[in-house]
Design a protein around this motif. Sequence first.
Motif, PDB file in Angstrom:
ATOM      1  N   ALA A  63       0.837  -1.212   0.000  1.00  0.00           N
ATOM      2  CA  ALA A  63       0.000   0.000   0.000  1.00  0.00           C
ATOM      3  C   ALA A  63       0.869   1.259   0.000  1.00  0.00           C
ATOM      4  CB  ALA A  63      -0.931  -0.010   1.207  1.00  0.00           C
ATOM      5  N   GLU A  64       1.943   1.255   0.795  1.00  0.00           N
ATOM      6  CA  GLU A  64       2.838   2.420   0.825  1.00  0.00           C
ATOM      7  C   GLU A  64       3.563   2.601  -0.503  1.00  0.00           C
ATOM      8  OE1 GLU A  64       4.167   2.584   5.522  1.00  0.00           O
ATOM      9  OE2 GLU A  64       4.934   0.985   4.248  1.00  0.00           O
ATOM     10  N   HIS A  65       3.916   1.486  -1.129  1.00  0.00           N
ATOM     11  CA  HIS A  65       4.584   1.558  -2.429  1.00  0.00           C
ATOM     12  C   HIS A  65       3.644   2.166  -3.469  1.00  0.00           C
ATOM     13  CE1 HIS A  65       6.731  -0.701  -5.940  1.00  0.00           C
ATOM     14  NE2 HIS A  65       7.092   0.572  -5.869  1.00  0.00           N
TER      15      HIS A  65
ATOM     16  N   SER B  62      -5.353   1.829   4.397  1.00  0.00           N
ATOM     17  CA  SER B  62      -5.622   0.465   4.859  1.00  0.00           C
ATOM     18  C   SER B  62      -4.990  -0.545   3.915  1.00  0.00           C
ATOM     19  CB  SER B  62      -7.139   0.214   4.932  1.00  0.00           C
ATOM     20  OG  SER B  62      -7.709   0.229   3.637  1.00  0.00           O
ATOM     21  N   HIS B  63      -4.902  -1.761   4.405  1.00  0.00           N
ATOM     22  CA  HIS B  63      -4.490  -2.923   3.606  1.00  0.00           C
ATOM     23  C   HIS B  63      -5.724  -3.814   3.430  1.00  0.00           C
ATOM     24  CE1 HIS B  63      -0.257  -1.898   4.455  1.00  0.00           C
ATOM     25  NE2 HIS B  63      -0.609  -1.773   5.721  1.00  0.00           N
ATOM     26  N   PRO B  64      -5.823  -4.542   2.318  1.00  0.00           N
ATOM     27  CA  PRO B  64      -5.012  -4.469   1.108  1.00  0.00           C
ATOM     28  C   PRO B  64      -5.361  -3.242   0.276  1.00  0.00           C
ATOM     29  CG  PRO B  64      -6.754  -6.084   0.818  1.00  0.00           C
ATOM     30  CD  PRO B  64      -6.854  -5.606   2.232  1.00  0.00           C
ATOM     31  N   GLN B  65      -4.448  -2.857  -0.578  1.00  0.00           N
ATOM     32  CA  GLN B  65      -4.561  -1.584  -1.290  1.00  0.00           C
ATOM     33  C   GLN B  65      -5.718  -1.560  -2.288  1.00  0.00           C
ATOM     34  OE1 GLN B  65      -2.055  -3.714  -1.468  1.00  0.00           O
ATOM     35  NE2 GLN B  65      -2.229  -4.434  -3.581  1.00  0.00           N
ATOM     36  N   ASP B  66      -6.057  -2.724  -2.880  1.00  0.00           N
ATOM     37  CA  ASP B  66      -7.160  -2.715  -3.848  1.00  0.00           C
ATOM     38  C   ASP B  66      -8.507  -2.518  -3.158  1.00  0.00           C
ATOM     39  OD1 ASP B  66      -7.008  -5.231  -2.679  1.00  0.00           O
ATOM     40  OD2 ASP B  66      -7.062  -6.345  -4.566  1.00  0.00           O
ATOM     41  N   ALA B  67      -8.665  -3.080  -1.943  1.00  0.00           N
ATOM     42  CA  ALA B  67      -9.884  -2.838  -1.165  1.00  0.00           C
ATOM     43  C   ALA B  67      -9.984  -1.372  -0.765  1.00  0.00           C
ATOM     44  CB  ALA B  67      -9.907  -3.737   0.070  1.00  0.00           C
ATOM     45  N   ASN B  68      -8.840  -0.763  -0.453  1.00  0.00           N
ATOM     46  CA  ASN B  68      -8.778   0.662  -0.119  1.00  0.00           C
ATOM     47  C   ASN B  68      -9.307   1.507  -1.281  1.00  0.00           C
ATOM     48  OD1 ASN B  68      -6.326   2.624   1.657  1.00  0.00           O
ATOM     49  ND2 ASN B  68      -7.774   3.423   0.165  1.00  0.00           N
TER      50      ASN B  68
ATOM     51  N   TYR C 228      -3.671  -2.237  10.132  1.00  0.00           N
ATOM     52  CA  TYR C 228      -4.899  -2.993   9.901  1.00  0.00           C
ATOM     53  C   TYR C 228      -5.815  -2.794  11.101  1.00  0.00           C
ATOM     54  CZ  TYR C 228      -7.630  -6.917   8.016  1.00  0.00           C
ATOM     55  OH  TYR C 228      -8.619  -7.703   7.472  1.00  0.00           O
ATOM     56  N   ASP C 229      -7.108  -2.557  10.849  1.00  0.00           N
ATOM     57  CA  ASP C 229      -8.031  -2.209  11.931  1.00  0.00           C
ATOM     58  C   ASP C 229      -8.212  -3.354  12.926  1.00  0.00           C
ATOM     59  OD1 ASP C 229     -10.822  -1.680  13.245  1.00  0.00           O
ATOM     60  OD2 ASP C 229     -10.286   0.199  12.256  1.00  0.00           O
TER      61      ASP C 229
ATOM     62  N   TYR D  59     -12.034  -7.804   4.474  1.00  0.00           N
ATOM     63  CA  TYR D  59     -11.059  -6.852   3.927  1.00  0.00           C
ATOM     64  C   TYR D  59     -11.745  -5.545   3.507  1.00  0.00           C
ATOM     65  CZ  TYR D  59      -7.180 -10.252   3.544  1.00  0.00           C
ATOM     66  OH  TYR D  59      -6.180 -11.137   3.802  1.00  0.00           O
ATOM     67  N   PHE D  60     -12.871  -5.683   2.793  1.00  0.00           N
ATOM     68  CA  PHE D  60     -13.551  -4.482   2.300  1.00  0.00           C
ATOM     69  C   PHE D  60     -14.180  -3.702   3.450  1.00  0.00           C
ATOM     70  CE2 PHE D  60     -17.344  -2.556   0.014  1.00  0.00           C
ATOM     71  CZ  PHE D  60     -16.605  -1.514  -0.520  1.00  0.00           C
ATOM     72  N   TRP D  61     -14.768  -4.389   4.413  1.00  0.00           N
ATOM     73  CA  TRP D  61     -15.347  -3.715   5.587  1.00  0.00           C
ATOM     74  C   TRP D  61     -14.252  -2.962   6.345  1.00  0.00           C
ATOM     75  CZ3 TRP D  61     -15.133  -5.645  10.992  1.00  0.00           C
ATOM     76  CH2 TRP D  61     -15.897  -4.851  11.855  1.00  0.00           C
ATOM     77  N   GLN D  62     -13.108  -3.585   6.495  1.00  0.00           N
ATOM     78  CA  GLN D  62     -11.980  -2.954   7.182  1.00  0.00           C
ATOM     79  C   GLN D  62     -11.514  -1.709   6.451  1.00  0.00           C
ATOM     80  OE1 GLN D  62      -7.735  -2.134   7.904  1.00  0.00           O
ATOM     81  NE2 GLN D  62      -8.560  -3.032   6.046  1.00  0.00           N
ATOM     82  N   ALA D  63     -11.516  -1.762   5.097  1.00  0.00           N
ATOM     83  CA  ALA D  63     -11.142  -0.588   4.308  1.00  0.00           C
ATOM     84  C   ALA D  63     -12.136   0.551   4.523  1.00  0.00           C
ATOM     85  CB  ALA D  63     -11.070  -0.958   2.825  1.00  0.00           C
ATOM     86  N   LEU D  64     -13.408   0.217   4.667  1.00  0.00           N
ATOM     87  CA  LEU D  64     -14.420   1.236   4.946  1.00  0.00           C
ATOM     88  C   LEU D  64     -14.232   1.822   6.350  1.00  0.00           C
ATOM     89  CD1 LEU D  64     -17.577  -0.472   3.392  1.00  0.00           C
ATOM     90  CD2 LEU D  64     -16.344   1.500   2.486  1.00  0.00           C
TER      91      LEU D  64
END
Length: 418
Positions: free
Chosen positions: A71-73, A197-203, A269-270, A284-289
């Motif tokens: 994600a940082e990259h 957040s991780h993973p970057q695509d969910a973010n 990660y939350d 993953y998606f809920w965590q990104a939200l």
Amino acid sequence: MKKPPKYSLIVPARNGGDYLKSCIETIIIQEGDYELIISDDNSGDASMQYLNSLISPRIKVIQPPKFLSMAEHWEWALSHASGDWLMFIGQDDGLQKYFFSLADALTNLAMREKLRVIMSRRAYYFWPGCEFFYGDICTSYIADSRIKLCNSRWEAFKALVGIQHYFELPQMYTSSLFHRSLIEEARRRQQDKIFVSHPQDANLAAIACSLEATYLKSYIPLGWVGSSPKSAGMAVLANTANANSEDQDSLRILKQDYENKIRSSNIHYDFLAGEFDFGDTSIYFWQALLKSSLLRSSNLNALIKSKYFKKIIFASVLIKSKFFIKDNKRSKQFDEIIRRNDCKFLHCILLTPLILPFYIINRIITYLSGRIFPPNFLCWRIIFRSYWRGVEGITLKEASEISNNLASNLLNRVIKLK
């Protein structure tokens, strides 16, 4: 002052080898108004030697000053982009040969409709070494002439309750384009950050569904989504029990590297989502939200964090697991997620009958949409699959030639909509 390109195509890479070379070739053989940014995260193979051999005013090769989490990259690489429309491309992915013709038609249509997010159906390319998980399939390409306006909240809800994976949402990744104004708005709201957040695509999916009420979807794929022994997604989510020892070792090292970078990352990660390696796409998606709350209203955030909504998400995890998580480690991780959210396992079980009808409703809507949205109420569909039977399959370049020839009639129908 030089005019910025229409498209910024960003390839974050690490030890990409031949995958990276094939990916780049699907881009540089095309003519279009683009810049190609390749960011190599301190690879230990010959990637930089290959990248330094690429000579073109469109290509910019960069390297972060230190090892970064994925994600940082991506954040760092994105900061070098100057185009109006932005897309990440994985190092084992590729563009369709008609990418710029289709992208031009879709971006023109999006601008006319005042939309900032575009996605397409995915086409898949499975590199050798994925057979243990995906079988002997090499390519899977399905295209038809529909262009659809999608409701972001409904599509996000489907991803949260497991009706679809969040991969089916726009992610600015190989099959999605985001307008620069959307990224700039997200950065303003999130204190100069895109990735929180991780993973970057969910973010990225969380950004699209939080800031845009509607997005444009084409059912002609923009790119090839690759899976290989170098794919972080496969390393995290795949069951490697049936892989050969070499592939098991490769994926285990990749998974350890990926997860170690997450642990040492400044992006956390939350806590409510449990351990990252639980590996459920709804979580993953809920965590990104949860992590991107600055993008939404307080009322919507309260709903996402409400105990009842959490139980619905956890019930969907049980449905996907057929009501029983067999793996002992994952079972304990799921119990811990429920405990951290002050929920009861029995309550999640009791909610599953409320979710099952949504699966049925979605099937009906999907069935009907194919008969409502195509131009002139006529949908042309092509399906192309190939297999790694014996020793030979087809290369990514060959797959792109075939899909380009097959999709030409469909593409002409879309281009006329400009």
